[in-house]
Write a protein that holds these residues in place. Structure first.
Motif, PDB file in Angstrom:
ATOM      1  N   GLU A 142       3.687  28.917   4.006  1.00 28.31           N
ATOM      2  CA  GLU A 142       3.340  28.793   5.432  1.00 28.31           C
ATOM      3  C   GLU A 142       2.285  29.817   5.823  1.00 28.31           C
ATOM      4  OE1 GLU A 142       6.833  29.072   7.900  1.00 28.31           O
ATOM      5  OE2 GLU A 142       7.830  27.530   6.699  1.00 28.31           O
ATOM      6  N   TYR A 143       2.201  30.896   5.050  1.00 26.08           N
ATOM      7  CA  TYR A 143       1.311  32.003   5.431  1.00 26.08           C
ATOM      8  C   TYR A 143       0.138  32.212   4.495  1.00 26.08           C
ATOM      9  CZ  TYR A 143       5.279  33.010   8.395  1.00 26.08           C
ATOM     10  OH  TYR A 143       6.267  32.902   9.320  1.00 26.08           O
ATOM     11  N   ILE A 144       0.337  31.961   3.200  1.00 23.80           N
ATOM     12  CA  ILE A 144      -0.818  32.122   2.307  1.00 23.80           C
ATOM     13  C   ILE A 144      -0.969  30.888   1.415  1.00 23.80           C
ATOM     14  CG2 ILE A 144      -0.670  34.673   2.251  1.00 23.80           C
ATOM     15  CD1 ILE A 144       0.242  34.415  -0.647  1.00 23.80           C
ATOM     16  N   ASP A 145      -2.180  30.683   0.987  1.00 20.84           N
ATOM     17  CA  ASP A 145      -2.512  29.548   0.117  1.00 20.84           C
ATOM     18  C   ASP A 145      -2.181  29.952  -1.328  1.00 20.84           C
ATOM     19  OD1 ASP A 145      -3.679  27.471  -1.262  1.00 20.84           O
ATOM     20  OD2 ASP A 145      -5.737  28.205  -0.934  1.00 20.84           O
ATOM     21  N   ILE A 146      -0.942  29.621  -1.752  1.00 19.49           N
ATOM     22  CA  ILE A 146      -0.505  30.049  -3.097  1.00 19.49           C
ATOM     23  C   ILE A 146      -1.418  29.413  -4.145  1.00 19.49           C
ATOM     24  CG2 ILE A 146       1.385  29.986  -4.789  1.00 19.49           C
ATOM     25  CD1 ILE A 146       3.364  29.930  -2.457  1.00 19.49           C
ATOM     26  N   GLY A 147      -1.954  30.244  -5.012  1.00 19.16           N
ATOM     27  CA  GLY A 147      -2.867  29.748  -6.044  1.00 19.16           C
ATOM     28  C   GLY A 147      -4.322  29.905  -5.625  1.00 19.16           C
ATOM     29  N   GLY A 148      -4.551  30.038  -4.304  1.00 16.20           N
ATOM     30  CA  GLY A 148      -5.924  30.168  -3.822  1.00 16.20           C
ATOM     31  C   GLY A 148      -6.249  31.575  -3.343  1.00 16.20           C
ATOM     32  N   GLU A 149      -5.221  32.308  -2.939  1.00 19.04           N
ATOM     33  CA  GLU A 149      -5.481  33.660  -2.416  1.00 19.04           C
ATOM     34  C   GLU A 149      -4.268  34.563  -2.623  1.00 19.04           C
ATOM     35  OE1 GLU A 149      -6.116  33.294   1.804  1.00 19.04           O
ATOM     36  OE2 GLU A 149      -4.124  32.491   2.159  1.00 19.04           O
ATOM     37  N   ILE A 150      -4.527  35.850  -2.481  1.00 18.50           N
ATOM     38  CA  ILE A 150      -3.440  36.846  -2.517  1.00 18.50           C
ATOM     39  C   ILE A 150      -3.573  37.715  -1.272  1.00 18.50           C
ATOM     40  CG2 ILE A 150      -3.271  36.986  -5.049  1.00 18.50           C
ATOM     41  CD1 ILE A 150      -4.870  39.687  -4.763  1.00 18.50           C
ATOM     42  N   LEU A 151      -2.487  38.422  -0.983  1.00 16.64           N
ATOM     43  CA  LEU A 151      -2.519  39.400   0.109  1.00 16.64           C
ATOM     44  C   LEU A 151      -2.646  40.778  -0.523  1.00 16.64           C
ATOM     45  CD1 LEU A 151      -2.218  39.470   3.194  1.00 16.64           C
ATOM     46  CD2 LEU A 151       0.236  39.861   2.864  1.00 16.64           C
ATOM     47  N   TYR A 152      -3.647  41.553  -0.084  1.00 11.95           N
ATOM     48  CA  TYR A 152      -3.764  42.932  -0.560  1.00 11.95           C
ATOM     49  C   TYR A 152      -3.241  43.868   0.526  1.00 11.95           C
ATOM     50  CZ  TYR A 152      -5.299  47.473  -1.870  1.00 11.95           C
ATOM     51  OH  TYR A 152      -5.277  48.806  -2.179  1.00 11.95           O
ATOM     52  N   LEU A 153      -2.314  44.745   0.137  1.00  9.56           N
ATOM     53  CA  LEU A 153      -1.743  45.704   1.095  1.00  9.56           C
ATOM     54  C   LEU A 153      -2.014  47.118   0.606  1.00  9.56           C
ATOM     55  CD1 LEU A 153       1.600  43.758   1.491  1.00  9.56           C
ATOM     56  CD2 LEU A 153       0.046  44.243   3.395  1.00  9.56           C
ATOM     57  N   GLY A 154      -2.693  47.898   1.419  1.00  9.85           N
ATOM     58  CA  GLY A 154      -3.014  49.279   1.067  1.00  9.85           C
ATOM     59  C   GLY A 154      -1.832  50.211   1.337  1.00  9.85           C
ATOM     60  N   ARG A 155      -2.034  51.473   0.939  1.00  8.41           N
ATOM     61  CA  ARG A 155      -0.947  52.467   1.049  1.00  8.41           C
ATOM     62  C   ARG A 155      -0.466  52.619   2.491  1.00  8.41           C
ATOM     63  NH1 ARG A 155      -2.496  57.823  -1.900  1.00  8.41           N
ATOM     64  NH2 ARG A 155      -3.024  56.199  -3.386  1.00  8.41           N
ATOM     65  N   HIS A 156      -1.421  52.705   3.401  1.00  7.61           N
ATOM     66  CA  HIS A 156      -1.072  52.917   4.799  1.00  7.61           C
ATOM     67  C   HIS A 156      -0.267  51.722   5.338  1.00  7.61           C
ATOM     68  CE1 HIS A 156      -1.580  54.663   8.738  1.00  7.61           C
ATOM     69  NE2 HIS A 156      -1.914  53.472   9.198  1.00  7.61           N
TER      70      HIS A 156
END
Ligand SMILES: NC(=O)c1ccc[n+]([C@@H]2O[C@H](COP(=O)([O-])OP(=O)(O)OC[C@H]3O[C@@H](n4cnc5c(N)ncnc54)[C@H](O)[C@@H]3O)[C@@H](O)[C@H]2O)c1
Length: 340
Positions: A12-26
Motif C-alpha cells: 500500500e505504501y511502496i512499490d515492492i520490486g520497484g523501489e526501497i525506502l532509505y532511512l537515515g540515522r536521524h
C-alpha cells in the motif's frame, strides 16, 4: 504471521520490486520507538532465538587490518516477518583516529514472500539500542533485585546501558561507571544525571566497580589479546557479568570458573574462537541467552552463583527492531524512496 497480508500492507505504501525506502540515522532515532518498545522487540527476537524459530548463520567477515572486522549478519525471524542483513564494521581506533564511531553500518530488509529489498537503513542507532536491551533482559533473569550496577566503558554503548538500566532494572540504587578516559566517565555522568533517577558514581579504578557492584557489564574494545583489566581474584561468588566485548576486558579465568557461562549465540562465539578471539579457547557453554529469556532454561538459581553471560550481538535482534522502524515509517513522509 500472515505473510500475504503483511505484503499487501507494505505494498500500500511502496512499490515492492520497484523501489526501497532509505532511512537515515536521524530518522531511525526519531521514529518513535521508546526504550520500552526496544526492550519488547529485543525480547521477541531473543525468545524466537531461544525457541529455535529463526535462521541466523554465524557472521562472515572481512578483515583489512588486525583487530578490525566487517561482518555480514543475515537473519530471518518468521514471527515478525523480519528478514534481512546487517553489514557492520568494528574499527576500535576510529574514535581516536578519525573522530568517528567504532561501529557503523547498514541494515537491508526484504519482503519475505518475494525476497525483494524493501528498505535500507542506518544501523548505528539500532545497534546502540538493541545491545543494552539484551544486557537488561539477561540481567532481569540472571540478577533480579540488583542494587549496584557497574558499567565499564562510557562511550555509545556505556551511555545507553546506563539509560536502559536506570529505566528497566527497578531495584537499582546506583550505577557505577568507569572508563580508561576519565573525561568520558565524567561526561556521561554530567550528561545523564539529569535524566536518570538513580545515583551515578564515577569509579576511580576498575577494582572499585568490582568491589561495589553485584551486576556488571562492559562495552570497551574488542581485541584478540585479552586485556585482563578485571582480574580473577577481584571477582566473588554471587556476581553477574554481562560483557558486550567478548572476554577482552575480563581475565579469561573468570569465565572458566563461573558456575554458568552463557552466550547469546554459540555459533557466533565459536566463530570468534576460530578467528583467535579466545586465545585459551571458549569456556564450556551452559546455554544461550534466548533460552533464558524464553523461560526454557532457569535464571539465577542461588545467591552465590557466579554467572558470566557474553552477548556479542545477534542479527535476529537487528532485523526485528529494523522491521519495527520500517513499519513506523510506512505511510509517513519519513525516509527517501530510491528506485531499484
Ligand atoms: N555485543 C554487541 O552486540 C555489541 C554491539 C555494539 C558494540 N559492541 C562493542 O562494544 C564496545 C563499545 O562500543 P561503543 O560503540 O560504545 O564504543 P565507543 O568507542 O563509543 O566507547 C568505548 C569506550 O570504552 C572506553 N575504553 C576503551 N578501552 C578501555 C579500557 N581498557 N578500560 C576502560 N574503558 C575503555 C573508551 O575510552 C570509550 O569511552 C566495542 O568493543 C564494540 O565492538 C558490542
Amino acid at each position: 504471521m500472515d505473510f500475504a497480508q503483511d505484503r499487501k500492507h507494505i505494498a500500500e505504501y511502496i512499490d515492492i520490486g520497484g523501489e526501497i525506502l532509505y532511512l537515515g540515522r536521524h530518522e531511525c532515532e526519531n521514529i518513535g520507538l521508546t526504550r520500552s518498545d526496544i526492550l519488547e522487540l529485543t525480547e521477541a527476537a531473543l525468545v524466537a532465538h531461544g525457541q529455535k524459530d529463526y535462521e541466523m548463520p554465524a557472521k562472515i567477515g572481512v578483515h583489512p587490518y588486525d583487530d578490525v572486522f566487517y561482518h555480514a549478519m543475515p537473519a530471518y525471524v518468521p514471527a515478525r516477518a523480519a528478514v534481512g542483513m546487517k553489514w557492520i564494521e568494528c574499527y576500535p581506533n576510529n574514535p581516536a583516529k578519525f573522530d568517528l564511531p567504532q561501529t557503523t553500518g547498514l541494515l537491508v530488509l526484504n519482503d519475505v514472500m518475494s525476497g525483494c529489498p524493501i528498505a535500507v537503513m542506518d544501523s548505528t542507532w539500532i545497534t546502540a539500542m538493541r545491545t543494552p536491551a539484551v544486557t537488561i533482559l539477561a540481567a532481569q533473569k540472571l540478577h533480579p533485585r540488583a542494587k549496584d550496577f557497574g558499567m565499564f566503558g562510557c562511550g555509545v554503548q556505556g551511555r545507553e546501558h546506563v539509560r536502559f538500566a536506570s529505566e528497566h532494572l527497578s531495584t537499582l540504587e546506583r550505577i557505577h561507571v568507569y572508563d580508561v578516559d576519565p573525561a568520558a566517565a565524567g561526561g556521561l555522568i554530567a550528561d545523564l544525571s539529569p535524566e536518570v533517577d538513580v545515583e551515578l558514581v564515577q569509579a576511580n579504578t576498575p577494582r572499585d566497580i568490582v568491589e561495589s557492584c553485584e551486576l556488571m557489564s562492559s562495552a570497551t574494545i574488542i581485541t584478540k589479546e585479552t586485556l585482563c583489566v578485571v582480574q580473577d581474584e577481584w571477582v566473588r561468588p554471587g556476581q553477574t557479568i554481562l560483557p558486550c566485548d567478548l572476554n577482552t576486558f575480563w581475565d579469561p579465568r573468570i569465565s572458566r570458573r563461573a558456575d554458568r557461562y552463557i552466550v547469546d549465540s554459540l555459533d557466533e562465539h565459536r566463530l570468534f574462537e576460530d578467528m583467535g578471539y579466545f586465545p585459551d579457547g571458549l569456556p564450556a557453554v551452559d546455554c544461550e541467552t534466548g533460552e533464558i529469556v524464553a523461560g526454557l532454561r532457569p535464571g539465577r538459581a542461588s545467591d552465590d552463583e557466579l554467572i558470566v553471560c557474553s552477548n556479542i550481538g545477534m542479527a535476529v535482534c537487528d532485523v526485528v527492531v529494523g522491521r519495527a522502524v520500517f513499519d513506523l515509517a510506512l505511510g509517513t513522509d519519513r525516509g527517501i524512496r530510491l528506485t531499484l
